[in-house]
Design an enzyme around this catalytic site. Structure first.
Site, PDB file in Angstrom:
ATOM      1  N   SER A 183      19.005  28.388  22.817  1.00  0.00           N
ATOM      2  CA  SER A 183      19.727  29.333  21.974  1.00  0.00           C
ATOM      3  C   SER A 183      18.786  30.446  21.490  1.00  0.00           C
ATOM      4  CB  SER A 183      20.413  28.597  20.821  1.00  0.00           C
ATOM      5  OG  SER A 183      21.313  29.435  20.154  1.00  0.00           O
ATOM      6  N   ASP A 418      29.076  27.503  28.835  1.00  0.00           N
ATOM      7  CA  ASP A 418      28.746  28.091  27.536  1.00  0.00           C
ATOM      8  C   ASP A 418      29.232  29.532  27.510  1.00  0.00           C
ATOM      9  OD1 ASP A 418      27.558  28.842  25.132  1.00  0.00           O
ATOM     10  OD2 ASP A 418      25.593  29.156  26.044  1.00  0.00           O
ATOM     11  N   HIS A 472      26.483  24.932  25.624  1.00  0.00           N
ATOM     12  CA  HIS A 472      25.334  25.575  24.992  1.00  0.00           C
ATOM     13  C   HIS A 472      24.175  24.610  24.764  1.00  0.00           C
ATOM     14  CE1 HIS A 472      23.616  28.977  22.908  1.00  0.00           C
ATOM     15  NE2 HIS A 472      23.408  28.263  21.817  1.00  0.00           N
TER      16      HIS A 472
END
Length: 495
Positions: A183, A418, A472
């Protein structure tokens, strides 16, 4: 083997024990004796504590160190950085690839049950989970001003942490060292890697045996990351051909920070269509009620930023489900990133449930077992803290170029479902670096028959990898596949 079998087995056992034996010069009191909720013996030694990175009353970064279950004296040491900004590294420990899994227990808020995780990344590596920057997780500072920070300062602080950590655990200096993150770790990892390389170039002691880095679904470059969302949504069948064609015609490939009203209206129309999806993994359900949302701490945000009408007007409001991976940016060279303006009013991020982590990590016995400061010192543990953060490092592409050109190995991986940082944008920027393809796009397998994703290898040790069906947080969605590519890549084997 006949009569020699017992002697052979005994000799082999002694050999294995000798290989696994490692004297660890950890700080006094750092060893974790037992994890509350786990009715089993830990498969390897665990250590935790604080490292000071800015003086006696300054920043104290909390770490949790898991010794490899295989061969700690030779296995790599991996530093794992969670995104945010302001999210705790302990989230990855609990929800992804830590040595134990956590089972939710009723009624809500009860202590979870723990059991050993057969897909833990500590099966093949020593791994450090770090709460960074100060204010994330259990990390804290005696100076309130330290909760205003940015990319460059965070990289410097984390480098100092490493420098000091290896002084505490010098027996691991000879092990191959890797940095990993996901991330907003897409910023943390390459900026920290750059500091480590500078230190090595300047012959700073202790000398870190840095070999490579990994980034999963990482923020990298505004143009590639943000502009890929609409094409991803269209490719996944989430928005219609007609709407997508209208967006392309009106936006000219720029779907963010646009002042063109016709473009904004089309993007807003698409967001309405997408609003009930779990953007962290479009295959998974989104339960937007308060019981399935995470609490955001605003305790570290200056009062003037919490409910200031001026601040709210200055920062564009976007869908809360983009959450921790899409920072909001204001205009200007040093762009203030205030990731949570809308969330500061609601206090929630939808589609993510942090009940297990919040319950366990705020338990008094757990904090004591983990050597974390009590709440009066380090504050309540929350999954993500809202820091006042400045994104001052720009695009990460130049960092990747510089690092790989120097021979540093890089694995860039993406869960292919994602919608926060779509794989399509990551695939595009890795290709745009311009390196020669040395391993053409092909499937990879976690076992003999099942395709686990796709892989493309570039010159200068740059690899792009997708994980089929993951979102994610790859290891949470596909733990077996994640351990497979992780272990193969660390060992230098073909994925």
């Amino acid at each position: 083997m006949g009569n020699n079998a017992p002697l052979f087995i005994t000799t082999l056992s002694i050999y294995v024990l000798l290989r696994l034996a490692l004297t660890i010069s950890a700080p006094e009191g750092a060893l974790i004796e037992q994890l509350p909720g786990l009715n089993a013996t830990l498969p390897s030694k665990h250590y935790s504590g604080y490292v000071s990175v800015s003086g006696t009353n300054g920043k104290k970064l909390f770490y949790y160190f898991v010794v490899s279950e295989r061969n700690p004296s030779e296995d790599p040491v991996v530093l794992f950085l969670e995104g945010g900004q302001g999210c705790s590294g302990m989230a990855a420990f609990i929800y992804q690839h830590g040595p134990v899994n956590f089972k939710k227990v009723k009624p809500r808020g009860s202590m979870p049950k723990l059991h050993l995780n057969k897909y833990s990344w500590s099966k093949v590596s020593n791994i450090i989970y770090l709460d960074s920057p100060a204010g994330a997780g259990y990390s804290y500072s005696g100076n309130e001003s330290d909760y205003s920070t940015g990319d460059r300062q965070t990289a410097l602080d984390t480098y100092i942490f490493l420098f000091e950590w290896f002084k505490l655990y010098p027996e691991f200096l000879k092990n191959p060292f890797y940095i990993a993150g996901e991330s907003y770790g897409g910023v943390y990892v390459p900026t920290l890697a750059s500091e480590v390389v500078k230190g090595i170039g300047s012959n700073v002691k202790p000398m870190i045996n840095f070999k490579g880095y990994m980034v999963g679904n990482g923020i990298t470059n505004t143009k590639f990351d943000h502009s890929s969302v609409m094409s991803f949504a269209h490719g996944m069948g989430l928005i219609s051909d007609d709407l997508y064609q209208e967006i392309v015609a009106e936006c000219n490939g720029t779907y963010f920070n646009t002042f063109k009203s016709t473009c904004k209206s089309k993007v807003e129309k698409a967001n309405l269509v997408l609003e009930d999806l779990n953007r962290f993994n479009i295959l998974e359900p989104c339960n937007p009620g308060p019981e399935d949302s995470i609490k955001i701490s605003t305790a570290l945000v200056p009062e003037s930023l919490r409910k200031s009408e001026k601040t709210e007007r200055a920062l564009p409001v976007r869908d809360s489900r983009l959450g921790r991976a899409w920072p909001l940016r204001s205009r200007g060279r040093n762009r203030i990133v205030h990731t949570w303006p809308q969330l500061l009013q609601s206090g929630l991020i939808k589609c993510i449930d942090d009940e297990v982590a919040t319950t366990w990590l705020n338990n008094e016995a757990v904090r004591k077992a983990l050597h974390a400061e009590n709440e009066s010192v380090a504050g309540e543990w929350v999954l993500c803290s809202a820091l006042h953060y400045v994104s001052d490092s720009g695009s990460m592409i130049r960092y990747h170029k510089q690092l790989t050109y120097l021979g540093i190995r890089a694995l860039i991986y993406s869960g292919d479902h994602d919608m926060v940082v779509p794989f399509t944008g990551t695939q595009a920027w890795t290709r745009a670096i311009g390196y020669k393809i040395v391993d053409e796009w092909r499937p990879w397998y976690a076992d003999e028959h099942q395709v686990a994703g796709y892989n493309q290898g570039y010159d200068n040790n740059l690899t792009f990898l997708t994980i089929k069906g993951a979102g994610h947080t790859v290891a949470a969605d596909k733990p077996k596949e994640a351990l497979e590519f992780y272990s193969r890549w660390l060992e230098g084997k073909r994925i």
